[in-house]
Enzyme design. Sequence first.
Site, PDB file in Angstrom:
ATOM      1  N   THR A 215       0.839  -1.203   0.000  1.00 38.60           N
ATOM      2  CA  THR A 215       0.000   0.000   0.000  1.00 38.60           C
ATOM      3  C   THR A 215       0.875   1.254   0.000  1.00 38.60           C
ATOM      4  OG1 THR A 215      -1.818  -1.070   1.100  1.00 38.60           O
ATOM      5  CG2 THR A 215      -1.564   1.250   1.600  1.00 38.60           C
TER       6      THR A 215
ATOM      7  N   ARG B 250     -14.366  -7.505   0.157  1.00 33.97           N
ATOM      8  CA  ARG B 250     -13.505  -7.202   1.320  1.00 33.97           C
ATOM      9  C   ARG B 250     -12.903  -5.773   1.224  1.00 33.97           C
ATOM     10  NH1 ARG B 250      -7.988  -5.548   2.381  1.00 33.97           N
ATOM     11  NH2 ARG B 250      -7.433  -6.334   4.424  1.00 33.97           N
ATOM     12  N   VAL B 251     -12.972  -5.060   2.321  1.00 32.51           N
ATOM     13  CA  VAL B 251     -12.344  -3.748   2.414  1.00 32.51           C
ATOM     14  C   VAL B 251     -11.453  -3.743   3.650  1.00 32.51           C
ATOM     15  CG1 VAL B 251     -12.747  -1.270   2.744  1.00 32.51           C
ATOM     16  CG2 VAL B 251     -14.293  -2.593   1.285  1.00 32.51           C
ATOM     17  N   GLY B 252     -10.245  -3.236   3.512  1.00 30.90           N
ATOM     18  CA  GLY B 252      -9.307  -3.200   4.646  1.00 30.90           C
ATOM     19  C   GLY B 252      -9.348  -1.867   5.373  1.00 30.90           C
ATOM     20  N   ASP B 253      -8.242  -1.541   5.993  1.00 30.57           N
ATOM     21  CA  ASP B 253      -8.181  -0.326   6.821  1.00 30.57           C
ATOM     22  C   ASP B 253      -7.918   0.953   6.029  1.00 30.57           C
ATOM     23  OD1 ASP B 253      -5.616  -1.482   6.220  1.00 30.57           O
ATOM     24  OD2 ASP B 253      -4.725   0.030   7.519  1.00 30.57           O
TER      25      ASP B 253
ATOM     26  N   THR C 131       0.033   0.875   6.999  1.00 27.06           N
ATOM     27  CA  THR C 131       0.098  -0.179   5.987  1.00 27.06           C
ATOM     28  C   THR C 131       0.339  -1.506   6.688  1.00 27.06           C
ATOM     29  OG1 THR C 131       1.206  -1.051   4.039  1.00 27.06           O
ATOM     30  CG2 THR C 131       2.582   0.223   5.554  1.00 27.06           C
ATOM     31  N   GLY C 132      -0.383  -2.516   6.240  1.00 28.05           N
ATOM     32  CA  GLY C 132      -0.229  -3.827   6.872  1.00 28.05           C
ATOM     33  C   GLY C 132      -1.515  -4.611   6.741  1.00 28.05           C
TER      34      GLY C 132
ATOM     35  N   GLY D 285      -4.854  -5.285   7.092  1.00 31.72           N
ATOM     36  CA  GLY D 285      -5.897  -4.319   7.406  1.00 31.72           C
ATOM     37  C   GLY D 285      -6.884  -4.713   8.484  1.00 31.72           C
TER      38      GLY D 285
HETATM   39  N1  ASP Z   1      -3.673  -2.307   4.723  1.00 30.88           N
HETATM   40  C1  ASP Z   1      -4.019  -2.771   3.406  1.00 30.88           C
HETATM   41  C2  ASP Z   1      -5.276  -3.596   3.483  1.00 30.88           C
HETATM   42  O1  ASP Z   1      -5.412  -4.381   4.392  1.00 30.88           O
HETATM   43  C3  ASP Z   1      -2.963  -3.590   2.790  1.00 30.88           C
HETATM   44  C4  ASP Z   1      -1.603  -2.946   2.802  1.00 30.88           C
HETATM   45  O2  ASP Z   1      -1.303  -2.147   3.655  1.00 30.88           O
HETATM   46  O3  ASP Z   1      -0.824  -3.249   1.913  1.00 30.88           O
HETATM   47  O4  ASP Z   1      -6.090  -3.502   2.605  1.00 30.88           O
END
Ligand code: ASP
Length: 365
Positions: A232, A260-263, A283-284, A286
């Site tokens: 990200t 699906r939706v992350g953070d 980033t990580g 989510g």
């Molecule tokens: N945080 C993002 C998600 O979970 C992924 C990422 O940080 O690369 O969608």
Amino acid sequence: MTRFSVSGLARVAVVAAALVAARAAAATDSSEPQTDMKPRYGLVIHGGAGTILRSELTPELEAEYTAALSAALDAGYAVLNSGGTALDAVVATIRILEDSPLFNAARGAVMTADGVCELDASIMNGIDRSAGAVAGVRRVRNPIVLARDVMERSKHVMLTGEGAERFAVTVGHELVENSYFQTELRRRQLEQAKEIEARESKESAALDEKQPAFSEFVHKSTDDTPDRKFGTVGCVALDQHGNLAAGTSTGGMMNKRFGRVGDSPIIGAGTYADNGTCAVSSTGHGEYYIRAVAAHDIASRVRYAGDSLPDAARKTIDELGAIGGTGGVIAIDRTGAITAPFNTPGMYRGWRLSDGETRIAIYAD
Ligand code: ASP
């Protein structure tokens, strides 16, 4: 020649006194821009965290990442250096990273289980905590620009899917085909992810014959899976006027499904900015960042516990790790203090500050 009557002059004096009073009030309100502070400014960026090992990155690829991160940093810094806003710097920076196929954002984004790119982004303005976000868009070239449009040109904070795309058209975005975002590398990684998923599904079905279907729904991230590099992109900035802004953009997690939706598009989890505390981009993995409300958690530690920015961010990453979350954050405050902790082997990151400090780094060491 301009002439003032006595009563006209009295009115001018009243208005001037009111302006002085309003400025004095603004100076004590941390959400207002302050122009009298030492003009230190700068920005921090990330291009994702994960299992990024020296042994896996060729010197050529490392040079490509470094060049892309430098170009993004320079673009954002140029905005700040010429007196532009933190918000403009965040957008200018993230656009470059979105346009690069190296990162998991816009062009080069990871793919859903159906083989398309679904993009999420968010942005927040520290002056008044206005915010905008989009999730699950498939045809908007620069989701960070659309997130800003949601913030500035709609009554809403978050728009999703086709509705977000219809809004995009009304504010002048030209839609692109989803194939614009797709790259060969991501297609191969998707195939690899599906093979691993099928293998794990078989293994767990053999282990527990009673629940064979359950494993299908588990989005695992073991050391073997290609989603261990999150990729990200994000940016946090402090401008010469003392204002903060943050933004984040992503394709989410490889092989995601069910919408699906992350953070990343979630204000408080993936992105947060408040002139009174700090600006943060995450980033990580989510799901963990949402549960930890990570970006806001850092701001809360600064605000309520009086933690320094590095302490606050480190504690949040430690707590995230304690519940199983992996990744990192970048953050900046109004004094120009910056931090970029992570609990993975690497995080693409960089910063540039007006006192001349500038750096790009990839690995933990
Ligand atoms: N945080 C993002 C998600 O979970 C992924 C990422 O940080 O690369 O969608």
